[in-house]
Design an enzyme around this catalytic site. Structure first.
Site, PDB file in Angstrom:
ATOM      1  N   HIS A  57      -4.342   4.335   9.698  1.00  0.00           N
ATOM      2  CA  HIS A  57      -5.164   4.678   8.535  1.00  0.00           C
ATOM      3  C   HIS A  57      -5.153   3.524   7.536  1.00  0.00           C
ATOM      4  O   HIS A  57      -4.529   2.486   7.781  1.00  0.00           O
ATOM      5  CB  HIS A  57      -4.604   5.944   7.859  1.00  0.00           C
ATOM      6  CG  HIS A  57      -3.235   5.756   7.244  1.00  0.00           C
ATOM      7  ND1 HIS A  57      -2.653   6.679   6.409  1.00  0.00           N
ATOM      8  CD2 HIS A  57      -2.302   4.748   7.350  1.00  0.00           C
ATOM      9  CE1 HIS A  57      -1.463   6.262   6.016  1.00  0.00           C
ATOM     10  NE2 HIS A  57      -1.225   5.098   6.571  1.00  0.00           N
ATOM     11  N   ARG A  58      -5.826   3.715   6.396  1.00  0.00           N
ATOM     12  CA  ARG A  58      -5.730   2.824   5.252  1.00  0.00           C
ATOM     13  C   ARG A  58      -5.142   3.610   4.083  1.00  0.00           C
ATOM     14  O   ARG A  58      -5.106   4.835   4.101  1.00  0.00           O
ATOM     15  CB  ARG A  58      -7.114   2.278   4.846  1.00  0.00           C
ATOM     16  CG  ARG A  58      -7.872   1.525   5.899  1.00  0.00           C
ATOM     17  CD  ARG A  58      -7.107   0.361   6.521  1.00  0.00           C
ATOM     18  NE  ARG A  58      -6.541  -0.606   5.610  1.00  0.00           N
ATOM     19  CZ  ARG A  58      -6.951  -1.869   5.475  1.00  0.00           C
ATOM     20  NH1 ARG A  58      -7.989  -2.276   6.191  1.00  0.00           N
ATOM     21  NH2 ARG A  58      -6.351  -2.709   4.652  1.00  0.00           N
ATOM     22  N   SER A  59      -4.761   2.889   3.040  1.00  0.00           N
ATOM     23  CA  SER A  59      -4.198   3.604   1.887  1.00  0.00           C
ATOM     24  C   SER A  59      -5.269   4.440   1.189  1.00  0.00           C
ATOM     25  O   SER A  59      -4.974   5.515   0.654  1.00  0.00           O
ATOM     26  CB  SER A  59      -3.533   2.629   0.921  1.00  0.00           C
ATOM     27  OG  SER A  59      -4.389   1.550   0.626  1.00  0.00           O
ATOM     28  N   GLU A  89      -0.549   6.912  -0.418  1.00  0.00           N
ATOM     29  CA  GLU A  89      -0.526   7.586   0.892  1.00  0.00           C
ATOM     30  C   GLU A  89       0.323   8.853   0.881  1.00  0.00           C
ATOM     31  O   GLU A  89       0.647   9.399   1.935  1.00  0.00           O
ATOM     32  CB  GLU A  89      -0.006   6.620   1.958  1.00  0.00           C
ATOM     33  CG  GLU A  89      -0.919   5.424   2.151  1.00  0.00           C
ATOM     34  CD  GLU A  89      -0.429   4.465   3.223  1.00  0.00           C
ATOM     35  OE1 GLU A  89       0.649   4.698   3.815  1.00  0.00           O
ATOM     36  OE2 GLU A  89      -1.125   3.459   3.444  1.00  0.00           O
ATOM     37  N   SER A 103      -3.548  -3.149   0.123  1.00  0.00           N
ATOM     38  CA  SER A 103      -2.817  -4.372   0.468  1.00  0.00           C
ATOM     39  C   SER A 103      -3.548  -5.007   1.652  1.00  0.00           C
ATOM     40  O   SER A 103      -3.071  -5.040   2.777  1.00  0.00           O
ATOM     41  CB  SER A 103      -1.351  -4.075   0.803  1.00  0.00           C
ATOM     42  OG  SER A 103      -1.215  -3.386   2.008  1.00  0.00           O
ATOM     43  N   LYS A 140      -0.159   5.424  12.733  1.00  0.00           N
ATOM     44  CA  LYS A 140       0.382   5.432  11.364  1.00  0.00           C
ATOM     45  C   LYS A 140      -0.649   6.085  10.478  1.00  0.00           C
ATOM     46  O   LYS A 140      -1.718   5.523  10.236  1.00  0.00           O
ATOM     47  CB  LYS A 140       0.682   4.000  10.912  1.00  0.00           C
ATOM     48  CG  LYS A 140       1.455   3.958   9.601  1.00  0.00           C
ATOM     49  CD  LYS A 140       1.894   2.552   9.242  1.00  0.00           C
ATOM     50  CE  LYS A 140       0.819   1.798   8.513  1.00  0.00           C
ATOM     51  NZ  LYS A 140       1.333   0.708   7.648  1.00  0.00           N
ATOM     52  N   GLN A 155       6.837  -1.957   1.087  1.00  0.00           N
ATOM     53  CA  GLN A 155       5.692  -1.064   0.845  1.00  0.00           C
ATOM     54  C   GLN A 155       5.872   0.337   1.434  1.00  0.00           C
ATOM     55  O   GLN A 155       5.492   1.325   0.825  1.00  0.00           O
ATOM     56  CB  GLN A 155       4.432  -1.707   1.412  1.00  0.00           C
ATOM     57  CG  GLN A 155       3.155  -0.899   1.212  1.00  0.00           C
ATOM     58  CD  GLN A 155       1.941  -1.614   1.770  1.00  0.00           C
ATOM     59  OE1 GLN A 155       1.429  -2.520   1.152  1.00  0.00           O
ATOM     60  NE2 GLN A 155       1.489  -1.218   2.943  1.00  0.00           N
ATOM     61  N   GLU A 156       6.447   0.398   2.665  1.00  0.00           N
ATOM     62  CA  GLU A 156       6.538   1.710   3.319  1.00  0.00           C
ATOM     63  C   GLU A 156       7.851   1.863   4.086  1.00  0.00           C
ATOM     64  O   GLU A 156       8.191   1.002   4.903  1.00  0.00           O
ATOM     65  CB  GLU A 156       5.377   1.880   4.324  1.00  0.00           C
ATOM     66  CG  GLU A 156       4.014   1.790   3.676  1.00  0.00           C
ATOM     67  CD  GLU A 156       2.865   1.651   4.687  1.00  0.00           C
ATOM     68  OE1 GLU A 156       3.036   2.071   5.855  1.00  0.00           O
ATOM     69  OE2 GLU A 156       1.819   1.106   4.301  1.00  0.00           O
ATOM     70  N   ASP A 170       7.014  -0.855   6.765  1.00  0.00           N
ATOM     71  CA  ASP A 170       5.951  -1.848   6.556  1.00  0.00           C
ATOM     72  C   ASP A 170       6.376  -2.658   5.339  1.00  0.00           C
ATOM     73  O   ASP A 170       6.313  -2.161   4.206  1.00  0.00           O
ATOM     74  CB  ASP A 170       4.590  -1.181   6.327  1.00  0.00           C
ATOM     75  CG  ASP A 170       3.477  -2.220   6.144  1.00  0.00           C
ATOM     76  OD1 ASP A 170       3.786  -3.431   6.190  1.00  0.00           O
ATOM     77  OD2 ASP A 170       2.315  -1.815   5.945  1.00  0.00           O
ATOM     78  N   GLU A 172       6.713  -3.719  10.341  1.00  0.00           N
ATOM     79  CA  GLU A 172       5.359  -4.265  10.209  1.00  0.00           C
ATOM     80  C   GLU A 172       5.352  -5.354   9.130  1.00  0.00           C
ATOM     81  O   GLU A 172       6.005  -5.212   8.090  1.00  0.00           O
ATOM     82  CB  GLU A 172       4.434  -3.104   9.818  1.00  0.00           C
ATOM     83  CG  GLU A 172       2.966  -3.446   9.691  1.00  0.00           C
ATOM     84  CD  GLU A 172       2.175  -2.202   9.275  1.00  0.00           C
ATOM     85  OE1 GLU A 172       2.484  -1.098   9.767  1.00  0.00           O
ATOM     86  OE2 GLU A 172       1.275  -2.332   8.426  1.00  0.00           O
ATOM     87  N   HIS A 190       0.881   0.102  -3.160  1.00  0.00           N
ATOM     88  CA  HIS A 190       0.444   1.504  -3.091  1.00  0.00           C
ATOM     89  C   HIS A 190       0.969   2.344  -4.248  1.00  0.00           C
ATOM     90  O   HIS A 190       0.591   3.506  -4.392  1.00  0.00           O
ATOM     91  CB  HIS A 190       0.897   2.137  -1.764  1.00  0.00           C
ATOM     92  CG  HIS A 190       0.205   1.533  -0.583  1.00  0.00           C
ATOM     93  ND1 HIS A 190       0.576   1.784   0.717  1.00  0.00           N
ATOM     94  CD2 HIS A 190      -0.848   0.678  -0.507  1.00  0.00           C
ATOM     95  CE1 HIS A 190      -0.214   1.108   1.535  1.00  0.00           C
ATOM     96  NE2 HIS A 190      -1.081   0.424   0.810  1.00  0.00           N
ATOM     97  N   ASP A 230       0.027  -6.665  11.003  1.00  0.00           N
ATOM     98  CA  ASP A 230      -1.110  -5.986  10.363  1.00  0.00           C
ATOM     99  C   ASP A 230      -1.963  -7.048   9.670  1.00  0.00           C
ATOM    100  O   ASP A 230      -2.973  -7.498  10.221  1.00  0.00           O
ATOM    101  CB  ASP A 230      -0.578  -4.931   9.380  1.00  0.00           C
ATOM    102  CG  ASP A 230      -1.659  -4.339   8.481  1.00  0.00           C
ATOM    103  OD1 ASP A 230      -2.850  -4.522   8.778  1.00  0.00           O
ATOM    104  OD2 ASP A 230      -1.313  -3.682   7.471  1.00  0.00           O
ATOM    105  N   LYS A 290      -6.732  -1.249  12.769  1.00  0.00           N
ATOM    106  CA  LYS A 290      -7.468  -0.534  11.723  1.00  0.00           C
ATOM    107  C   LYS A 290      -8.944  -0.848  11.934  1.00  0.00           C
ATOM    108  O   LYS A 290      -9.371  -1.984  11.664  1.00  0.00           O
ATOM    109  CB  LYS A 290      -7.040  -1.048  10.348  1.00  0.00           C
ATOM    110  CG  LYS A 290      -5.595  -0.738   9.949  1.00  0.00           C
ATOM    111  CD  LYS A 290      -5.204  -1.553   8.732  1.00  0.00           C
ATOM    112  CE  LYS A 290      -3.960  -1.045   8.040  1.00  0.00           C
ATOM    113  NZ  LYS A 290      -3.471  -2.001   7.000  1.00  0.00           N
TER     114      LYS A 290
HETATM  115  C1  LIG Z   1      -2.075   1.089   5.491  1.00  0.00           C
HETATM  116  C2  LIG Z   1      -1.751  -0.018   4.841  1.00  0.00           C
HETATM  117  O1  LIG Z   1      -2.154  -0.250   3.566  1.00  0.00           O
HETATM  118  P1  LIG Z   1      -3.612  -0.731   3.131  1.00  0.00           P
HETATM  119  O2  LIG Z   1      -4.581   0.251   3.707  1.00  0.00           O
HETATM  120  O3  LIG Z   1      -3.528  -0.698   1.643  1.00  0.00           O
HETATM  121  O4  LIG Z   1      -3.785  -2.089   3.719  1.00  0.00           O
HETATM  122  C3  LIG Z   1      -0.922  -1.059   5.458  1.00  0.00           C
HETATM  123  O5  LIG Z   1      -0.644  -2.081   4.829  1.00  0.00           O
HETATM  124  O6  LIG Z   1      -0.524  -0.917   6.611  1.00  0.00           O
HETATM  125 MG   LIG Z   2       0.537  -2.847   6.687  1.00  0.00          MG
END
Ligand SMILES: C=C(OP(=O)(O)O)C(=O)O
Ligand SMILES: [Mg+2]
Length: 398
Positions: free
Chosen positions: A353-355, A196, A42, A376, A154-155, A232, A273, A146, A300, A325
């Site tokens: 992190h990233r997904s 994730e 995303s 995160k 999403q989270e 998120d 987020e 995800h 983000d 990130k």
């Molecule tokens: C970790 C995330 O996902 P992605 O790495 O897919 O952007 C996020 O959106 O915060």
């Molecule tokens: Mg995000």
């Protein structure tokens, strides 16, 4: 001496099974660092460019590696990252790819730390860092980009704000993840895991909130400290240019702001987020003025770890927190600058992190090096526990 003598690049796997860039950096006196690039699903519209891996490696070999080998010291991170920018020549790493850039940047930092004989967080943050640890935000229920068939949001994040140590916090998030599994199976809901490692059950967001409330309370009671909830929303993925499209509803921007503000109050959310689209500074500002005293409103996709975008946000009062990130911006220097600008202006930095991830643990060190209040990086799964276990090691070794 930390003079870089060799930079090697290769294609390795990430946690989704996709190819990604790994870099090895060697120095004159035998220092060595290895790092690999994560990858988002995303992704924000304004992120630095992730090139196809073969192209990123070929271009970095041609344009960046000759400028680094024998030219710059791994211990001098700003110079390494400056050279990466000069070698690329664009403002979004469109030539060598942010995936090659971030892998080289992080590998150089590790080589520098190796030569100094210091842990990476100490090399990056200085000798007085290492006594403040981030609270881990653990993704336990999710969907969006995800996982297909999961929640719209999403989270859903477990946030162990009362944990006395990183170790307790990490174990609490894993326990909440297990508690959620038990509750889903009691209800007869079969759930796969998303990218994730969060459960991605076919349930409504409202049901996910109830399960989160119960699971965090149960584990909090067992462990003897408070566990709160965060989100998120990844709202850019829901926004169709006009409204926020949920499975069973569509919300205008005003309705989305009211909806999120109500959720903050109803579930005592401590972290939200991307509650609005990545172009909606005004919406972020309005929501922040409504609930920013009670919760963190984190950008983000809004900020993409970019100091120019963060400056715009600060001017407008949009959000009070930034997700950091390194691969969104391409170098550790740029990520550090984003953290510093955030802290100077009262915005809470959250290292992330990233997904799509690898076993790389750089972000655990980055969080400790910057004394970031949050990280995160998931709750379970090898590429997630790599970072979480590294935090525990850092905490227990000092
Ligand atoms: C970790 C995330 O996902 P992605 O790495 O897919 O952007 C996020 O959106 O915060
Ligand atoms: Mg995000």
């Amino acid at each position: 001496m930390t003079l870089i003598t060799e930079v090697r690049l290769r294609k390795v796997l990430d946690s989704r099974g996709n190819p990604t860039v790994e870099a090895d950096v060697s120095t004159e006196s035998g220092g060595f660092g290895r790092a690999s690039a994560p990858s988002g699903a995303s992704t924000g519209e304004y992120e630095a460019i992730e090139l196809p891996v073969d192209e990123a490696i070929a271009n970095a070999r041609e344009l960046a590696v000759p400028r680094l080998e024998g030219q710059v010291y791994a211990g001098d991170q700003r110079s390494v990252d400056q050279l990466l920018h000069e070698a690329d020549g664009t403002d979004d790493f469109g030539e060598i790819g942010a995936n090659s850039a971030v892998a080289i940047s992080m590998a150089a930092a590790k080589a520098g730390a190796d030569m100094l004989g210091a842990p990476l967080y100490q090399h990056l943050g200085g000798t007085f860092r290492g006594s403040t640890y981030p609270t881990p935000l653990g993704n336990v229920i999710g969907g969006g980009e995800h996982a297909s068939g999961g929640t719209d949001i999403q989270e859903f994040l477990s946030v162990p704000v009362g944990a006395p140590s990183v170790s307790d916090a990490v174990h609490a998030n894993a326990a909440v993840h297990g508690e959620v599994r038990d509750r889903l199976s009691e209800q007869g809901v079969a759930a796969e895991k998303g990218d994730e490692g969060a459960w991605a059950p076919p349930i409504a967001d409202s049901e996910a909130f109830e399960i989160m409330a119960e699971a965090t309370e149960t584990v909090g009671d067992e462990m003897g400290f408070t566990i709160e909830i965060g989100l998120d929303v990844a709202a850019s993925e829901l926004f169709d240019g006009d409204q926020y499209q949920y499975a069973d509803d569509a919300r205008t921007t005003d309705e989305q702001i009211d909806y999120v503000a109500d959720l903050v109050k109803e579930y005592d959310l401590v972290y939200v987020e991307d509650p609005l689209d990545e172009n909606d500074y005004a919406g972020f500002a309005e929501l922040t003025s409504k609930v920013g005293e009670q919760t963190l409103i984190c950008g983000d996709d809004l900020f993409v770890t970019n100091t120019d975008r963060l400056e715009d946000g600060i001017e407008r009062g949009a959000a009070n927190s930034i997700l950091v990130k390194p691969n969104q911006i391409g170098t550790l220097t740029d990520a550090f600058d984003a953290v510093e600008l955030a802290v100077e202006n009262g915005y809470a930095p959250v290292i992330s992190h990233r997904s799509g991830e690898t076993e790389d643990t750089t972000i655990a060190h980055l969080a400790v090096a910057t004394a970031a209040p949050y990280i995160k990086t998931g709750a379970v799964g090898g590429e997630r526990t790599a970072k979480l276990n590294e935090l525990i090691r850092i905490e227990t070794n000092v």
